[in-house]
Each structure stands twice: as C-alpha cells, then as structure tokens.
Design an enzyme around this catalytic site. Structure first.
Site: not given
Ligand code: ACO
Length: 336
Positions: A122, A263, A293
């Site tokens: 990215c 980003h 993204n």
């Molecule tokens: N729908 C419903 N529930 C979901 C989903 C979904 N799409 N995805 C995950 N969950 C659930 C999980 O299974 C978990 O359930 P559990 O508690 O029963 O285990 C619950 O939601 C919470 O999951 P978390 O991982 O704690 O959620 P979090 O608040 O951390 O959000 C997210 C997840 C959105 C992926 C976040 O961590 C994030 O944005 N991280 C950065 C991602 C990113 O920016 N990536 C790319 C950057 S670099 C690049 O661009 C290549």
C-alpha cells in the site's frame, strides 16, 4: 530514512496532473451479507466501508493502471511520446513477470519509457513518488508517470469474512516533471520498512517459496492473510511517526498543512492517525466508505479526487501517508 529538504540549487519536481480509474461494478455491504456471515452494521462500525469497486472479468490490473495514467497525462497535457519513466506500485500485477508497468507502457504507446514495478504494497505510490523524483533530479529522465494500481479482488479469499469485506480494485496516477523557476513540488519524503512483521500481512502462496500445486490448491494459500489487530496497531504507529518526522524535517507543523491524504484502509485507522497528528477531521481526506482498501491505489485515487474537487490550490502543502505489507510505510509532503 527522511530525505533532505530541497536545496536552493535543486530544480523542483512537481505533479503536473493526476488521474484515477475505478471499475464500474459496485460491491455493496448488502451483497456481502448474502455471501458471508457478516452485516452492514459490523462492516460500517469496524471499518467505515459501505461499498467497493470490483474489476470485471477480463479487466486486468494493467487496464486499470493504463486508464488512470491516461487520465493523469490528459490533465498534465503530456503525450505518450514524452513519457520516459513509468513506475507502477502494485502487489497484484497481471503476471509475476513481465512487470505490469511494461504492459501499461505498451497500452499507452510510451515506447521511449523505462518501466518497472514497485512492490511496497500500500506504500507503493509514495515510494514511487520519491524514486521518480530522485530519477528526474539525478538520472536524466524528464517526465515520469507514477501509478498505484491493484486488482486485489483476485487475491481476496471470498469465503473469509475477516478480510473479504475490506478490499476493492482501482488505480490512481500522477505525472511528474522538473519545473525550473518555481519552488515547491515534492518537498520531503520519509520512508521505512520492517521485515520483522512480514508475517502479519501477506499472500503466502503462489510465489516461488510455496507454489500452488495439486496437493495444496484447496488451502487457499494464494490469497491475502492478515492479523487484523496487529496490522491496525502497526498502521497507526508507523504512519503518525512518519508524518511527524517529515514535518519536523521541513520545520513545519500540522497547521501548515492544508490537507492530509492518508491510505484508505479503515476509517478507525484514519481517525486515529488524524488524532495523533492533531489534525481537525475536515483536514483529513476520506473516501474509504466508497472504495474500501485498494492497496497502492488508495493514495493516488484520493489525491486525484481531492485535486479535482479543488480541496487544495497552488502553494498549499499537502501530506500523503501510507502503510502496507512488508511492513512498509511512507509520508511525503508536497507544495502544490
Ligand atoms: N463480519 C462480522 N463479524 C466479523 C467479521 C465480519 N466481516 N470479521 C470478523 N468478525 C468477527 C470476528 O470473528 C470476531 O468474532 P469473535 O469475537 O467471535 O472471535 C469479532 O468480529 C471481532 O473481531 P476483531 O478482529 O476483534 O475485530 P476488530 O475490531 O479488530 O476489527 C478489522 C477487525 C476491521 C480487520 C481491524 O482489525 C482492522 O481494520 N485491521 C487493519 C486492517 C487493515 O487495515 N489492513 C490492511 C492494511 S495494509 C494494506 O492495506 C495492505
């Protein structure tokens, strides 16, 4: 590494034009609700994303990149015959080789250009701007097209709700040229990488380390894997530190910046970085709700959108910042 600010003798490298291309198909949260166990409410609250664009069958990364480059060249009033450097930031190229930038070169008819891809995930566009600037200032090149382009939908695991809701396809581009007799341009860039965190965001299969075979084909190794929480933590820390380093190198503060273009990975990451920079929300550009993204494409797409909307004018300072797999990160400050 933070580049030195421009010296009196260096000829500024300016952005003459910007462009973007977004595939026509809009994948909404409602449609994702039908594909995996998710909800519009979960996606919106956790990520800020409402919809993303998906390339059509037969619409390749090089096609997206070509359209974005052509739009930037049209705005810059630059002909294909004048382009002598094409840099394409991407991790979802059409093929392992040749470089997608060479396919773009052919599509554009830019036959005098040197073309190569840049694999900084990215952060690819920001690395590309700095490399393009350095090659224009020291390498004898005159006109560069720097692109960020991804067809991430091809490497997303559409059965994994943790990742498939986050990503979309797109491309953005900028035309760079040295401009005698004026200040400004690309002023300063801070870049960094940290391979200790390579495992938190990657595509483990499909390369030469783990080729896809008849035995492992069902393990979906050629799709994107991510430790979301760790990526989130690293993204906020590295992007805000990089911005502080770049501003410090120039001796400016956030008050001197007209627009921050981060980003577009997740609205919560964008807001957390904005808070760490003490930037008022209206100073931080956001379009993650419409595109999700799109990897290396988010920053140049956002730059083009902000530019065409008139969000900054000649003489304003804008700050671009990104973070990606590698890890890689970078911040560049441009005086328009
Ligand atoms: N729908 C419903 N529930 C979901 C989903 C979904 N799409 N995805 C995950 N969950 C659930 C999980 O299974 C978990 O359930 P559990 O508690 O029963 O285990 C619950 O939601 C919470 O999951 P978390 O991982 O704690 O959620 P979090 O608040 O951390 O959000 C997210 C997840 C959105 C992926 C976040 O961590 C994030 O944005 N991280 C950065 C991602 C990113 O920016 N990536 C790319 C950057 S670099 C690049 O661009 C290549």
């Amino acid at each position: 590494m933070t580049s030195p600010p421009p010296s009196k003798s260096s000829v500024p490298v300016v952005i003459l034009g910007t462009g973007r291309y977004n595939p026509a198909y809009v994948l909404t949260n409602a449609e994702l609700e039908r594909r995996v166990d998710t909800s519009d409410d979960w996606i919106t609250t956790r990520t800020g994303i409402k919809e993303r664009r998906i390339a059509a069958a037969g619409e390749h990364n090089s096609d997206l990149a070509t359209k974005a480059a052509a739009a930037a060249m049209e705005q810059a009033k630059v002909k294909a015959s004048e382009v002598d450097l094409i840099i394409c930031g991407t991790v979802t190229g059409d093929m392992p080789f040749p470089a997608t930038s060479c396919l773009v070169q052919e599509n554009l008819g830019a036959h005098h250009a040197t073309a190569f891809d840049l694999g900084a995930a990215c952060t690819g566009f920001i690395y590309g701007l700095e490399i393009g600037k350095q090659l224009l200032q020291g390498g004898g090149y005159k006109t560069a097209v720097v692109i960020g382009s991804e067809r991430i939908s091809s490497v997303v695991d559409w059965t994994d709700r943790n990742t498939c809701v986050l990503f979309g396809d797109g491309a953005g581009a900028a035309v760079l040229r040295q401009r005698e007799g004026r200040g400004g341009g690309i002023l300063v860039t801070d870049t960094g990488s940290d391979g200790r965190f390579a495992h938190i965001l990657n595509q483990p299969g499909g390369g030469t380390r783990t080729p896809i075979t008849a035995e492992n084909v069902h393990d979906r190794l050629a799709t994107l894997k991510m430790s979301g929480k760790e990526v989130f933590r690293q993204a906020v820390g590295t992007m805000s530190t990089s911005c502080h380093k770049a501003m410090k190198r120039l001796g400016i503060t956030i008050d001197d910046i007209t627009l921050v273009i981060p980003h577009q990975a997740n609205i919560r990451i964008i807001e957390a970085v904005g808070e760490k920079l003490k930037a008022p929300p209206e100073k931080v550009f956001k379009n993650v709700d419409r595109y999700g993204n799109s990897g290396a494409a988010t920053v140049p797409m956002a730059l083009d959108e902000a530019h065409r909307e008139g969000r900054f004018k000649r003489g304003d300072k804008i700050l671009l910042v990104a973070f990606g797999a590698g890890l890689t990160w970078g911040c560049t400050i441009i005086e328009w």
